[in-house]
Motif scaffolding. Structure first.
Motif, mmCIF file in Angstrom:
data_model
loop_
_atom_site.group_PDB
_atom_site.id
_atom_site.type_symbol
_atom_site.label_atom_id
_atom_site.label_comp_id
_atom_site.label_asym_id
_atom_site.label_seq_id
_atom_site.Cartn_x
_atom_site.Cartn_y
_atom_site.Cartn_z
ATOM 1 N N PRO A 1 -24.478 -43.166 -54.312
ATOM 2 C CA PRO A 1 -23.263 -42.497 -54.462
ATOM 3 C C PRO A 1 -22.730 -42.004 -55.783
ATOM 4 N N GLY A 2 -22.525 -40.712 -56.039
ATOM 5 C CA GLY A 2 -22.524 -39.932 -57.388
ATOM 6 C C GLY A 2 -23.725 -39.030 -57.655
ATOM 7 N N SER A 3 -24.746 -39.254 -57.134
ATOM 8 C CA SER A 3 -26.269 -38.877 -57.548
ATOM 9 C C SER A 3 -26.429 -39.042 -59.027
ATOM 10 N N PRO A 4 -26.523 -40.069 -59.601
ATOM 11 C CA PRO A 4 -26.627 -40.325 -60.852
ATOM 12 C C PRO A 4 -28.168 -40.031 -61.408
ATOM 13 N N ASN A 5 -28.315 -39.524 -62.629
ATOM 14 C CA ASN A 5 -29.627 -39.139 -63.055
ATOM 15 C C ASN A 5 -30.321 -40.685 -63.075
ATOM 16 N N SER A 6 -31.603 -40.560 -62.846
ATOM 17 C CA SER A 6 -32.442 -41.849 -62.935
ATOM 18 C C SER A 6 -32.624 -42.409 -64.285
ATOM 19 N N TYR A 7 -32.504 -41.544 -65.080
ATOM 20 C CA TYR A 7 -32.869 -42.144 -66.739
ATOM 21 C C TYR A 7 -32.331 -41.007 -67.610
ATOM 22 N N TYR A 8 -32.240 -41.263 -69.019
ATOM 23 C CA TYR A 8 -32.109 -40.417 -69.916
ATOM 24 C C TYR A 8 -32.796 -40.847 -71.300
ATOM 25 N N ILE A 9 -33.429 -39.996 -71.855
ATOM 26 C CA ILE A 9 -34.230 -40.173 -73.136
ATOM 27 C C ILE A 9 -33.743 -39.198 -74.223
ATOM 28 N N ASN A 10 -33.715 -39.647 -75.181
ATOM 29 C CA ASN A 10 -33.728 -38.734 -76.307
ATOM 30 C C ASN A 10 -35.013 -38.422 -77.265
ATOM 31 N N PRO A 11 -35.095 -36.917 -77.478
ATOM 32 C CA PRO A 11 -36.514 -36.560 -77.943
ATOM 33 C C PRO A 11 -36.735 -36.996 -79.225
ATOM 34 N N LEU A 12 -38.178 -37.355 -79.086
ATOM 35 C CA LEU A 12 -38.827 -37.948 -80.430
ATOM 36 C C LEU A 12 -39.398 -36.856 -81.147
ATOM 37 N N ALA B 1 -21.129 -49.554 -53.850
ATOM 38 C CA ALA B 1 -22.230 -48.597 -53.929
ATOM 39 C C ALA B 1 -23.464 -49.040 -53.644
ATOM 40 N N TYR B 2 -24.028 -50.067 -53.428
ATOM 41 C CA TYR B 2 -25.261 -50.657 -53.298
ATOM 42 C C TYR B 2 -25.375 -51.523 -51.946
ATOM 43 N N PHE B 3 -24.481 -52.581 -51.768
ATOM 44 C CA PHE B 3 -24.574 -53.677 -50.981
ATOM 45 C C PHE B 3 -23.673 -53.842 -49.731
ATOM 46 N N ALA B 4 -22.639 -52.933 -49.786
ATOM 47 C CA ALA B 4 -21.625 -53.115 -48.403
ATOM 48 C C ALA B 4 -22.341 -52.674 -47.593
ATOM 49 N N ASP B 5 -21.861 -53.014 -46.218
ATOM 50 C CA ASP B 5 -22.464 -52.634 -44.708
ATOM 51 C C ASP B 5 -22.494 -51.020 -44.970
ATOM 52 N N GLY B 6 -23.553 -50.587 -44.488
ATOM 53 C CA GLY B 6 -23.768 -49.053 -44.472
ATOM 54 C C GLY B 6 -24.194 -48.232 -45.948
ATOM 55 N N ALA B 7 -24.183 -49.346 -46.931
ATOM 56 C CA ALA B 7 -24.616 -48.616 -48.192
ATOM 57 C C ALA B 7 -25.885 -48.441 -48.315
ATOM 58 N N VAL B 8 -26.632 -47.925 -49.507
ATOM 59 C CA VAL B 8 -27.876 -47.549 -49.643
ATOM 60 C C VAL B 8 -28.731 -48.841 -49.595
ATOM 61 N N ARG B 9 -28.429 -50.038 -49.978
ATOM 62 C CA ARG B 9 -29.239 -51.121 -50.040
ATOM 63 C C ARG B 9 -28.192 -52.205 -49.548
ATOM 64 N N GLN B 10 -27.845 -52.074 -48.096
ATOM 65 C CA GLN B 10 -26.984 -53.184 -47.771
ATOM 66 C C GLN B 10 -27.409 -54.557 -47.853
ATOM 67 N N ALA B 11 -26.603 -55.587 -48.097
ATOM 68 C CA ALA B 11 -27.147 -56.875 -48.344
ATOM 69 C C ALA B 11 -27.861 -57.421 -47.241
ATOM 70 N N SER B 12 -27.175 -57.150 -46.171
ATOM 71 C CA SER B 12 -27.843 -57.733 -44.944
ATOM 72 C C SER B 12 -29.317 -57.509 -44.723
ATOM 73 N N ASP B 13 -29.773 -56.324 -45.502
ATOM 74 C CA ASP B 13 -31.097 -55.972 -44.993
ATOM 75 C C ASP B 13 -32.007 -56.451 -46.299
ATOM 76 N N ILE B 14 -31.625 -57.117 -47.343
ATOM 77 C CA ILE B 14 -32.278 -57.532 -48.331
ATOM 78 C C ILE B 14 -33.204 -58.742 -47.753
ATOM 79 N N SER B 15 -34.497 -59.000 -48.391
ATOM 80 C CA SER B 15 -35.241 -59.948 -47.948
ATOM 81 C C SER B 15 -35.578 -60.830 -49.329
ATOM 82 N N GLY B 16 -35.984 -62.192 -49.033
ATOM 83 C CA GLY B 16 -36.487 -62.931 -50.149
ATOM 84 C C GLY B 16 -35.172 -63.299 -51.207
ATOM 85 N N GLY B 17 -35.657 -63.757 -52.265
ATOM 86 C CA GLY B 17 -34.569 -64.503 -53.110
ATOM 87 C C GLY B 17 -33.561 -63.711 -53.553
#
Length: 918
Positions: A294-305, A851-867
């Motif tokens: 939600p909000g379509s954030p940019n995946s990273y930002y970097i300062n030019p070197l 944003a991530y884990f609620a039912d219907g969210a992009v990575r809803q908690a019920s679908d996560i596997s493992g630890g």
């Protein structure tokens, strides 16, 4: 003039200034001053000449102070209710001078002292007695009752004044101490917590002795100490300047707000000097938007070197130029550039976090100020102070910079613009050149007033009382105007939020963008005082919420206790040895902490004392493998950098073994779990501490030694008191600087330190852990854990909620081990422990869950596997403990949902006590 500097774990730097010395056959000290805090400690001396770093061995012709011990008669300092008349305590100072004419000369001063408070007026100081003895026999006694009346009214962190006692004979001294006070507060509530209103000293050493004898001492670390000179003591391994001593030496140092890079012939200027860069917010480069979040954030930002705005260089520099360093300290390092090895000509840069100017000290060189951005205009701008020559430079990118040249001998540098990349001075020049970026013309006078002074090293000190703490960041300084110009330093946003009222009054409106921490704000002050008023002093091993004691949480019901007991019996039957004796300090520590938490829950929360005692014995046996250093890859004490590291990389040749522990990566992540496990074991079985305390203290010292008195470990290897969090990357060169991934495991170390200090009765360590947790909560919420109203990270990025990996130069919403969103968010959750409610606010957890884990969210908690599934649901307990409790107590629970460093038993207890069941 020579200076004998006492390095101590207390509030102030102790200094004795010797102004006259004759031969060793007839040594004479005509004037000396000694300041000290009103507390107990042993001071160790080093000798400095002309402000330079100590040189070993000491000159034999100079009598040096070998030690001094301060022992107040009343070491417990009350808060408030002091009387306005008479001394609070009497301190006896003993200084030993090794001389050739006497076997020993002891100078003893007995003085009256009182703490200085911000609300008090210092009026006088009294010398009670001064005695000199030779081999135990008094040879001179004088100066009883000498009094000096001082000016009144002070708001300094700690104020000291001098009273002189002149002694006929061998030695004459000046005594610096506290004095009597007026306008003292009459109640504790009126006592403003200040460095003079003493409580618990937060920075006392943990220990001073060698590491345990079963830890092999070994030289020949795989990473050489590249260019490091004049250092036999501990060296920092995880600091902002590390690129200068690693690999190519050509990657940047991020000083904030500037970055410095040895240019090594690169860029348009083809310079071999030190390039200065400052990147505005508009120059940041953003990665692609993640439209799934939600909000379509940019995946990273970097300062030019590689932007070489201005370069401090010299005409003599070329391909033979050598970069060396010394004084690698927690907040600073000295970087030297020489035309060639052995040259007496040198450009020295004292590199200090937050410095307002980039300063170059020139010795017998022809200054060459260069730019790979190209000079558009260079104009002489007069002398803001006598002997300070100012230039105003506009580059082709439109940015304006100020240059201040302060010659040592008054000879103007006479800069000439040779080309669009070179501004050249005169030959054989001595002096300082200071450079700063001017964000707006209205701030020019701020730089003018501060020119001629610069920091050379940083210091931290502080005291705590109950849940309040006050700590200070202060700086040693140098420069032609160091005695009458106040330092200009840049603060980060979390600093400004915790400044006391006096420091806040020194904050200016001038700001420069930092690479990853929002805007840096200029402060005109030689020191800052910062306050934390709600330290988590009630935080213990049990579930906890900020502002509440454990008693205010929900009491465990019979239903919850029954659920805990049934699961605990199964988890306690697991093979502890198989899970703890691994080839990784990280995974072994996690498992030890897991079982310790399980044992604690059974013993203190679930009425399973008998089962807990049996499990505790097995846990102690598992821990003994490590305290006896018999694990698969035993620890070694590295005598090169000075630290305790895994032998894994030495054996395998793989620098990445155990996450790079042998190279000083992640020590706070690894050893924090050991501290926590040991704290619980020692709490449940105090007899265990006798054989194990030294080992655990060694791990604490390696990561977080608070005192330069400890010569076996550097001061605060991992934790950065300027940034307010730790850096995980050790001895690896990196173009984007140091980085930190798991902010929650950073807090886990501080929590482990606090609880270990509490278990062993080390009040300073416990207070230090409390302060680190408070500072971490502030910095993590400012930079790492981003709510929708975050103002420090770019608006295009904050909808990611967590930073992922925070570098000094970039922020990347990812992990080192995978791109699954449950990993990226979860690495900032793990482990879910009592401190999690401090660092992870309900607002943040709610926004992240939605944003991530609620039912219907992009990575809803019920679908996560493992630890990671268990971690995410345990985190849910912060805002919805009922849902978390129901998840962990479901009849068809899958044991694979529990991470190897966690227990279902603990998660049930946590959820229940946070309000999951009544």
């Amino acid at each position: 003039m020579s200076t004998i500097t006492f390095v101590d774990p207390h509030l102030s730097i102790q200094t004795v200034t010797v102004t006259s010395l004759s031969s060793t056959q007839n040594p004479t000290v005509t004037s000396a001053s000694q300041s000290f805090p009103d507390t107990t400690g042993t001071l160790i001396s080093t000798l400095e000449t002309g402000g330079n770093p100590p040189v070993q061995p000491f000159p034999t012709s100079v009598p040096t102070i070998s030690s001094a011990t301060l022992q107040p008669l009343n070491s417990t300092v009350p808060f408030g209710n002091e009387t306005a008349t008479g001394p609070r305590s009497t301190v006896t100072e003993t200084i030993t001078l090794p001389l050739t004419t006497f076997e020993t000369v002891v100078v003893t001063h007995t003085v009256t002292t009182v703490p200085v408070q911000t609300t008090a007026l210092l009026t006088s100081v009294t010398v009670v007695n001064t005695t000199i003895t030779s081999n135990g026999t008094a040879i001179t006694t004088s100066s009883a009752g000498t009094t000096v009346v001082t000016s009144t009214g002070s708001t300094l962190v700690e104020t000291t004044f001098s009273a002189s006692s002149t002694i006929t004979g061998t030695v004459a001294t000046t005594i610096t101490t506290g004095g009597s006070l007026t306008n003292l507060p009459t109640a504790t509530s009126d006592c403003l917590l200040s460095m003079g209103c003493y409580g618990q000293d937060i920075f006392q050493p943990i220990a001073l002795g060698q590491p345990p004898s079963n830890i092999e001492q070994r030289s020949g670390h795989p990473v050489p100490r590249l260019g490091v000179s004049n250092s036999t003591g501990p060296l920092e391994t995880n600091k902002f300047y590390q690129n200068f001593v690693l690999g190519s030496q050509g990657d940047p140092s991020f000083v904030m707000p500037y970055s410095l890079t040895w240019s090594q012939g690169s860029g348009n200027a083809q310079s071999w000097g030190m390039a200065i860069s400052h990147v505005d917010g508009s120059q940041k480069v953003f990665g692609p938007a993640n439209t799934a979040i939600p909000g379509s954030p940019n995946s990273y930002y970097i300062n030019p070197l590689g932007i070489q705005s201005l370069i401090l260089s010299a005409s003599e520099f070329g391909s033979s130029t050598l970069l060396t360093s010394d004084s690698l300290l927690p907040f600073s390092a000295n970087i030297h550039l020489q035309p060639s090895a052995g040259s007496s000509s040198v450009l020295t840069l004292p590199v200090v976090q937050g410095m307002g100017f980039v300063t170059g000290q020139y010795a017998n060189l022809q200054p060459a100020l260069q730019s790979s951005v190209f000079f558009r205009n260079v104009a002489a701008a007069g002398e803001p102070k006598p002997g300070v020559f100012k230039y105003k430079v506009t580059l082709e990118d439109g940015k304006v910079w100020l240059i201040y040249a302060i010659p040592t001998n008054g000879v103007a540098p006479n800069f000439q613009l040779i080309s669009s990349t070179l501004l050249e001075g005169i030959s054989n020049w001595y002096g300082d050149i200071q450079i700063a970026k001017l964000p707006d013309a209205s701030f020019e006078s701020i730089y003018d007033e501060a020119a001629g002074a610069y920091p050379t090293a940083g210091h931290i000190s502080g005291y705590a009382h109950d849940a309040k703490a006050q700590y200070s960041l202060s700086w040693s300084k140098a420069g032609a105007y160091s005695s009458n110009a106040t330092l200009l330093m840049f603060s980060l946003p979390h600093h400004v939020d915790s400044f006391d009222s006096t420091t806040r009054g020194n904050v200016t409106e001038m700001q420069l963008q930092t690479t990853t921490k929002g805007n840096a704000t200029a402060v005109v002050a030689d020191y800052w005082v910062l306050e934390e008023d709600e330290m988590p002093t009630t935080l213990d091993f049990s579930p906890w919420r900020p502002g509440n004691t454990t008693q205010s949480l929900v009491a465990l019901s019979s239903v919850a206790i029954s659920a805990i007991q049934s699961v605990a019996a199964i988890e306690a039957s697991q093979n502890m040895s198989a899970q703890t004796n691994l080839n990784s300090m990280y995974y072994s520590g996690k498992a030890l902490s897991k079982f310790a938490t399980l044992v604690y829950t059974m013993h203190d929360l679930a009425d399973q004392q008998d089962l807990a005692k049996s499990a505790l014995l097995e846990l102690e046996s598992c821990f003994e493998v490590f305290s006896s250093n018999q694990q698969q890859y035993p620890l070694i004490y590295d005598t090169d950098w000075k630290g305790v590291v895994s032998s894994a990389s030495y054996v395998t040749g793989d620098s990445g073994e155990d996450f790079g522990n042998s190279y000083y990566n992640d020590h706070h992540f690894h050893y924090g779990y050991f501290l926590h496990a040991a704290a619980i074991i020692g709490y449940l079985d105090p007899t265990w501490l006798v054989e194990n305390q030294d080992y655990i203290n060694t791990l604490a010292r390696d990561v977080s030694n608070p005192s330069s008195l400890d010569q076996y470990f550097p001061v605060f290897r991992s934790f950065d008191w300027y940034h307010g969090h730790s850096w995980a990357k050790g001895l690896f060169e990196s173009g984007d600087g140091k980085d930190e991934e798991s902010s929650s495991e950073d807090a886990m170390f501080a929590y482990g330190l606090k609880m270990w200090g509490k278990t062993i009765g080390d009040a300073s360590m416990e207070a230090r852990g409390n302060l680190m947790l408070s500072v971490l909560a502030r910095s993590l919420q400012s930079y790492f854990l981003m709510t929708s109203d975050n103002v420090n990270q770019p608006a295009e990025f904050i909808d990611n909620k967590v930073t992922g990996i925070m570098f000094e130069n970039k922020v990347d919403h990812v992990t080192y081990f995978g791109t699954d969103l449950s990993y990226i968010e979860g690495i900032h959750m793990i482990p879910i422990m009592p401190f999690s409610t401090l660092t992870r606010t309900p607002q943040f957890v709610e926004e992240e869950w939605t944003a991530y884990f609620a039912d219907g969210a992009v990575r809803q908690a019920s679908d996560i596997s493992g630890g990671w599934k268990g971690i995410v649901y345990a985190n849910l307990a912060i805002i919805n403990p009922t849902a978390a409790y129901n998840f962990f107590t479901q009849s068809d629970f899958d044991a694979s949902w529990i991470d190897g460093g966690a227990s279902r038993t603990w998660y049930i207890a946590l959820s229940a006590m946070l309000g999951g069941v009544s």
